[in-house]
Scaffold this motif. Structure first.
Motif, mmCIF file in Angstrom:
data_model
loop_
_atom_site.group_PDB
_atom_site.id
_atom_site.type_symbol
_atom_site.label_atom_id
_atom_site.label_comp_id
_atom_site.label_asym_id
_atom_site.label_seq_id
_atom_site.Cartn_x
_atom_site.Cartn_y
_atom_site.Cartn_z
ATOM 1 N N ALA A 117 63.649 -30.839 39.689
ATOM 2 C CA ALA A 117 63.383 -29.694 38.807
ATOM 3 C C ALA A 117 64.000 -29.937 37.425
ATOM 4 C CB ALA A 117 63.939 -28.409 39.419
ATOM 5 N N TRP A 118 65.237 -30.438 37.415
ATOM 6 C CA TRP A 118 65.914 -30.719 36.141
ATOM 7 C C TRP A 118 65.168 -31.788 35.352
ATOM 8 C CZ3 TRP A 118 68.751 -28.621 32.696
ATOM 9 C CH2 TRP A 118 69.410 -29.398 31.724
ATOM 10 N N LEU A 119 64.726 -32.860 36.031
ATOM 11 C CA LEU A 119 63.993 -33.934 35.344
ATOM 12 C C LEU A 119 62.658 -33.421 34.803
ATOM 13 C CD1 LEU A 119 64.711 -36.934 37.750
ATOM 14 C CD2 LEU A 119 65.708 -36.514 35.487
ATOM 15 N N GLN A 120 61.959 -32.605 35.587
ATOM 16 C CA GLN A 120 60.695 -32.018 35.122
ATOM 17 C C GLN A 120 60.928 -31.184 33.862
ATOM 18 O OE1 GLN A 120 57.398 -31.984 36.340
ATOM 19 N NE2 GLN A 120 57.882 -33.582 37.817
ATOM 20 N N GLN A 121 61.986 -30.361 33.895
ATOM 21 C CA GLN A 121 62.307 -29.513 32.744
ATOM 22 C C GLN A 121 62.609 -30.376 31.515
ATOM 23 O OE1 GLN A 121 62.302 -26.386 31.664
ATOM 24 N NE2 GLN A 121 63.343 -26.984 29.793
ATOM 25 N N LYS A 122 63.436 -31.403 31.686
ATOM 26 C CA LYS A 122 63.820 -32.244 30.547
ATOM 27 C C LYS A 122 62.623 -32.999 29.973
ATOM 28 C CE LYS A 122 67.392 -32.769 29.014
ATOM 29 N NZ LYS A 122 67.956 -32.038 27.862
ATOM 30 N N ASN A 129 64.590 -23.599 27.383
ATOM 31 C CA ASN A 129 64.821 -23.317 28.800
ATOM 32 C C ASN A 129 65.847 -24.251 29.437
ATOM 33 O OD1 ASN A 129 63.126 -21.112 28.994
ATOM 34 N ND2 ASN A 129 61.394 -22.253 29.794
ATOM 35 N N ASP A 130 66.243 -25.317 28.724
ATOM 36 C CA ASP A 130 67.227 -26.258 29.286
ATOM 37 C C ASP A 130 68.495 -25.534 29.732
ATOM 38 O OD1 ASP A 130 65.467 -28.324 28.731
ATOM 39 O OD2 ASP A 130 66.761 -29.317 27.265
ATOM 40 N N SER A 131 69.052 -24.720 28.838
ATOM 41 C CA SER A 131 70.323 -24.057 29.161
ATOM 42 C C SER A 131 70.144 -23.032 30.269
ATOM 43 C CB SER A 131 70.923 -23.388 27.915
ATOM 44 O OG SER A 131 70.110 -22.307 27.505
ATOM 45 N N ILE A 132 68.967 -22.392 30.321
ATOM 46 C CA ILE A 132 68.697 -21.395 31.362
ATOM 47 C C ILE A 132 68.690 -22.069 32.731
ATOM 48 C CG2 ILE A 132 67.002 -19.737 32.255
ATOM 49 C CD1 ILE A 132 68.336 -18.831 29.603
ATOM 50 N N LEU A 133 67.924 -23.154 32.852
ATOM 51 C CA LEU A 133 67.836 -23.846 34.139
ATOM 52 C C LEU A 133 69.185 -24.440 34.519
ATOM 53 C CD1 LEU A 133 66.160 -24.687 36.555
ATOM 54 C CD2 LEU A 133 65.453 -26.735 35.289
ATOM 55 N N ARG A 134 69.866 -25.020 33.554
ATOM 56 C CA ARG A 134 71.172 -25.626 33.839
ATOM 57 C C ARG A 134 72.162 -24.581 34.364
ATOM 58 N NH1 ARG A 134 74.079 -30.292 30.697
ATOM 59 N NH2 ARG A 134 75.995 -30.396 31.906
ATOM 60 N N LYS A 135 72.239 -23.431 33.693
ATOM 61 C CA LYS A 135 73.160 -22.368 34.137
ATOM 62 C C LYS A 135 72.805 -21.879 35.537
ATOM 63 C CE LYS A 135 74.326 -20.767 29.513
ATOM 64 N NZ LYS A 135 74.056 -19.765 28.472
ATOM 65 N N ALA A 136 71.502 -21.770 35.819
ATOM 66 C CA ALA A 136 71.076 -21.322 37.146
ATOM 67 C C ALA A 136 71.445 -22.350 38.211
ATOM 68 C CB ALA A 136 69.574 -21.070 37.161
ATOM 69 N N LEU A 137 71.203 -23.625 37.928
ATOM 70 C CA LEU A 137 71.534 -24.682 38.885
ATOM 71 C C LEU A 137 73.038 -24.727 39.144
ATOM 72 C CD1 LEU A 137 69.100 -27.447 37.595
ATOM 73 C CD2 LEU A 137 68.960 -26.276 39.802
ATOM 74 N N GLU A 138 73.814 -24.536 38.088
ATOM 75 C CA GLU A 138 75.271 -24.512 38.252
ATOM 76 C C GLU A 138 75.692 -23.285 39.062
ATOM 77 O OE1 GLU A 138 76.570 -24.818 34.166
ATOM 78 O OE2 GLU A 138 76.457 -27.011 34.193
ATOM 79 N N TYR A 139 75.065 -22.153 38.805
ATOM 80 C CA TYR A 139 75.416 -20.916 39.517
ATOM 81 C C TYR A 139 75.179 -21.051 41.021
ATOM 82 C CZ TYR A 139 75.720 -16.101 40.993
ATOM 83 O OH TYR A 139 76.080 -14.959 41.651
ATOM 84 N N ILE A 140 74.035 -21.641 41.390
ATOM 85 C CA ILE A 140 73.733 -21.772 42.826
ATOM 86 C C ILE A 140 74.350 -23.042 43.420
ATOM 87 C CG2 ILE A 140 71.644 -20.357 42.722
ATOM 88 C CD1 ILE A 140 69.980 -22.927 42.742
ATOM 89 N N GLN A 141 75.144 -23.727 42.618
ATOM 90 C CA GLN A 141 75.894 -24.918 43.041
ATOM 91 C C GLN A 141 74.983 -26.029 43.565
ATOM 92 O OE1 GLN A 141 78.765 -22.991 45.676
ATOM 93 N NE2 GLN A 141 80.203 -22.817 43.968
ATOM 94 N N ALA A 142 73.856 -26.219 42.877
ATOM 95 C CA ALA A 142 72.958 -27.315 43.213
ATOM 96 C C ALA A 142 73.592 -28.622 42.744
ATOM 97 C CB ALA A 142 71.603 -27.107 42.517
#
Length: 147
Positions: A117-122, A129-142
């Motif tokens: 998902a991160w690679l697709q976004q980048k 949306n980079d910071s949005i996805l990153r914060k969400a991934l960090e929040y759910i501890q992916a």
């Protein structure tokens, strides 16, 4: 000069599947990777907007886990001219539903492992949306390598 303001809401939707944690991304009508979101309707809260838009665009019923952040940008509206758009994003857990793209609005919707998902976004997403996805991934501890 900005004539109008538009409020939208959406989310980074995730689920725990037998394969592990998965993140939902949409492909918008411009062919870019994005997140489900849409305009607030009269009488709605931003949270209600986020959940309704996710359900309408992707078929998934979710629950808000946490607010992520908001982004804003300006675009030219066909009627109102320069419009400031503010988008509120949430971390949303998918509870039920069948993944189905709302073809009038988007070109597709899929689940991805967090790293993918991160690679697709980048590679194919909108920079804001980079910071949005990153914060969400960090929040759910992916487990994601953001480098």
């Amino acid at each position: 000069m900005i004539e109008m303001q538009e409020i939208s809401a959406g989310g980074v939707v995730y689920r725990k599947s037998p394969e592990g944690l998965e993140i939902q991304l949409i492909r918008d009508r411009f062919g870019k990777i994005s997140l489900a979101k849409g305009k607030m309707e009269p009488g709605e809260t931003v949270e209600e907007t986020a959940l309704r838009e996710i359900q309408e665009e992707t078929g998934m019923i979710g629950r808000i886990v946490a607010p992520i952040d908001q982004i804003s940008y300006t675009y030219t509206h066909s009627v109102h001219g320069e419009t400031e758009k503010i988008v509120h994003y949430y971390v949303v857990e998918a509870l039920e539903g069948d993944l189905q793209a709302q073809v009038e609005e988007i070109n597709g919707v899929s689940w991805f492992a967090p790293q993918e998902a991160w690679l697709q976004q980048k590679q194919q997403g909108y920079d804001n949306n980079d910071s949005i996805l990153r914060k969400a991934l960090e929040y759910i501890q992916a487990e994601v390598d953001f480098s």
